[in-house]
Design a protein around this motif. Sequence first.
Motif, PDB file in Angstrom:
ATOM      1  N   ILE B  90       0.872  -1.172   0.000  1.00  0.00           N
ATOM      2  CA  ILE B  90       0.000   0.000   0.000  1.00  0.00           C
ATOM      3  C   ILE B  90       0.910   1.224   0.000  1.00  0.00           C
ATOM      4  CG2 ILE B  90      -1.775   1.285   1.272  1.00  0.00           C
ATOM      5  CD1 ILE B  90      -2.422  -1.350   2.725  1.00  0.00           C
ATOM      6  N   LYS B  94      -2.278   5.987  -1.676  1.00  0.00           N
ATOM      7  CA  LYS B  94      -3.394   5.029  -1.730  1.00  0.00           C
ATOM      8  C   LYS B  94      -3.460   4.230  -3.027  1.00  0.00           C
ATOM      9  CE  LYS B  94      -6.063   7.546   1.622  1.00  0.00           C
ATOM     10  NZ  LYS B  94      -5.395   8.861   1.425  1.00  0.00           N
ATOM     11  N   ILE B 113      -9.002   3.658   2.087  1.00  0.00           N
ATOM     12  CA  ILE B 113      -8.666   2.234   2.237  1.00  0.00           C
ATOM     13  C   ILE B 113      -9.161   1.768   3.598  1.00  0.00           C
ATOM     14  CG2 ILE B 113      -6.746   0.585   2.496  1.00  0.00           C
ATOM     15  CD1 ILE B 113      -5.138   2.307   0.550  1.00  0.00           C
ATOM     16  N   THR B 264       0.040  -3.166   7.399  1.00  0.00           N
ATOM     17  CA  THR B 264      -0.206  -1.911   8.102  1.00  0.00           C
ATOM     18  C   THR B 264       1.117  -1.189   8.333  1.00  0.00           C
ATOM     19  OG1 THR B 264      -1.903  -3.176   9.258  1.00  0.00           O
ATOM     20  CG2 THR B 264      -1.441  -0.967  10.082  1.00  0.00           C
ATOM     21  N   ALA B 267       2.683   0.009   5.100  1.00  0.00           N
ATOM     22  CA  ALA B 267       2.037   1.217   4.584  1.00  0.00           C
ATOM     23  C   ALA B 267       2.517   2.461   5.326  1.00  0.00           C
ATOM     24  CB  ALA B 267       0.518   1.088   4.707  1.00  0.00           C
ATOM     25  N   GLU B 284      -9.741   5.836  12.087  1.00  0.00           N
ATOM     26  CA  GLU B 284      -8.766   6.239  11.069  1.00  0.00           C
ATOM     27  C   GLU B 284      -7.369   6.059  11.656  1.00  0.00           C
ATOM     28  OE1 GLU B 284      -9.677  10.074   9.493  1.00  0.00           O
ATOM     29  OE2 GLU B 284      -8.050  10.057   8.031  1.00  0.00           O
ATOM     30  N   VAL B 290      -7.032   6.144   5.697  1.00  0.00           N
ATOM     31  CA  VAL B 290      -6.841   4.697   5.862  1.00  0.00           C
ATOM     32  C   VAL B 290      -7.430   4.288   7.205  1.00  0.00           C
ATOM     33  CG1 VAL B 290      -5.194   2.792   5.981  1.00  0.00           C
ATOM     34  CG2 VAL B 290      -4.738   4.742   4.462  1.00  0.00           C
TER      35      VAL B 290
END
Lengths: 130, 435
Positions: B90, B94, B113, B264, B267, B284, B290
């Motif tokens: 990711i 995005k 996302i 996670t 990203a 968030e 995200v």
Amino acid sequence: MQSCEDSGVIKTIRCIVCPTGCEIEVKEKPDGEVEFEGYTCKRGLDYAKQEFYEPKRVLTTTIRVENGFLPLVPVRVDKAIAKAKLNDALDIIANTIIKAPIKMGDILIENIAGEDANIIASRDLPILEE
Amino acid sequence: MKQYETDVAIIGGGAAGLASAIEIKKGGLEPLILERDVELGGILLQCIHAGFGLTEFNTELTGPEYAQKFINNALEKQIAYKLDTMVIEITQDKKIYAVNNEEGLIEIQAKAIILAMGCRERTRGAINIPGFRPSGIYTAGQAQRFVNIEGYLPGRTYVILGSGDIGMIMARRLTWEGCNVKAVVEIQPYVSGLIRNQVQCLEDYGIPLITGFTVTKIHGKDRLKGVTVSKVDRNFDRIIGTDRFFECDTLLLSVGLIPENELTLQAGAEISSMGGPIVDNNLETTLEGVFACGNVLQVHDLVDLVSAEAKRAGQNAVKYVNERYKKKMEKKGQIICIAGENVNYVKPDRINISDLDEEIIFTFRVKKPDRRIQVQIKDETNREIYKRKKRYVIPSEMIELKLNPEKYEIDPTCSQLVLEVIPVKEPLIDEEEEE
Ligand SMILES: Cc1cc2nc3c(=O)[nH]c(=O)nc-3n(C[C@H](O)[C@H](O)[C@H](O)COP(=O)(O)OP(=O)(O)OC[C@H]3O[C@@H](n4cnc5c(N)ncnc54)[C@H](O)[C@@H]3O)c2cc1C
Ligand code: SF4
């Protein structure tokens, strides 16, 4: 379960209805009457009575499937059956094979082990496409 | 490389991904679910036991039934999804990169996302048992998949380490399949799963539950031959002279779940110390637009709460796309939420001061079981914002608190809130009937 003569406690049932987990004692009085003690609420008493006189369980397992997208279909009883009949029900299920396609809720075995409950499919299972 | 565009990309098609997708569609945007498995449904598909849906559907469903209802709903709403599609990256702007057999590497440009990748099980490495590494050691969830979906048994005689619900449910399942479960061994002095499972999965079949013990040795070189279990002291160190040997060909580990953090982290979202991304009251993450929900955020014990959380994530993603996407917004401050006495973690990690007029939903777990307690929230000046008495708390139960702004006022100038679970001295008059 061992019976404890002097207190008259013939069984201790742990209530599973909520996380408090009360211990409910089943006592037999000298005149033969049965009493329940230790429950905090009515739901617990109802549960203990059911569990003492006629314990029931929800059976969930799988049945083999022919030409299905997966080799097994998860199944359940559509209402709780006698705990004493679980093994009979499992034997019947172990000797059953079902053909795909299957839809959730399809009755796969009727009146399992004479318990007036059906074995139903827990999910859809399409045919395996080559 | 094939390129796609979507309003909201959802990574993971389990309970969380499905519920958030449905909400996004309802909100008028187009979601796209990316799922690495060959079907939608996630972990629910292997949890064939009953015990799901009491709040969401007001009846007790099996895992597959619960999933099927959401899948049917998603299909009716013509929600777009891609199966057999593994997300591998990711980016900050995005873009999502994923691979599947048909298309190879694909790129998806999303406006928002939702992370819904679920959790993974702790393995033997995470708990460190000495001995060789013979075959015959699995996590309880792996075994659950073998037995309930793939249709084979990983062994005949078992010891299960960990008395969480998955471990206990597997003990019964294997017994029903004709296997012999010698014992469930729990390192804590108490059972960690529901009493209902202790009664109906272990006691019904006379399977011993040995608390305060752990596996201290693995026997066997190629295939597992048995395990030694020993009593442990308060620091979980082995107490000499308490060893017991169990012959078994399979050891199942049911020693905890942790959020699936890899993507996670990759990203660039910040992770909290208890695992799972740091989120604000809108779910968030620290990356704008995200969001996270379900077990990837925090490990849930009730799928109904996963669905509820995922709906919120979906609604907030819609709000983000409609109101904040590609707009410069003035940043207001945040209040930090801290886990105090006997609290393992608390979500959200932060509350936006601009959202103080909205309902704030807290979720947390306790560290230790306790009876007669008070859950309270105070700010840094020790001002009490919320309190509620409870009869009973256990670590295996995630607790949810809803703070209605009309009833509980949080001072916008405060900088932190501490959530604590403290014992109460006076006899407890129930403020709340336990469900
Ligand atoms: C074994 C077990 C037993 C449970 N028993 C109960 C119960 O009795 N009652 C109850 O109410 N709740 C129970 N729960 C809790 C509840 O079912 C789960 O918390 C819930 O289903 C989790 O949903 P999820 O969508 O967050 O995660 P999952 O269902 O795990 O979904 C995550 C999905 O993301 C996919 N994914 C992950 N990474 C990627 C990637 N990189 N790219 C693409 N896809 C990806 C995965 O394949 C998976 O399908 C149980 C949970 C477990 C684990
Ligand atoms: S008796 Fe009532 S309070 Fe006690 S465990 Fe049962 S349901 Fe809960």
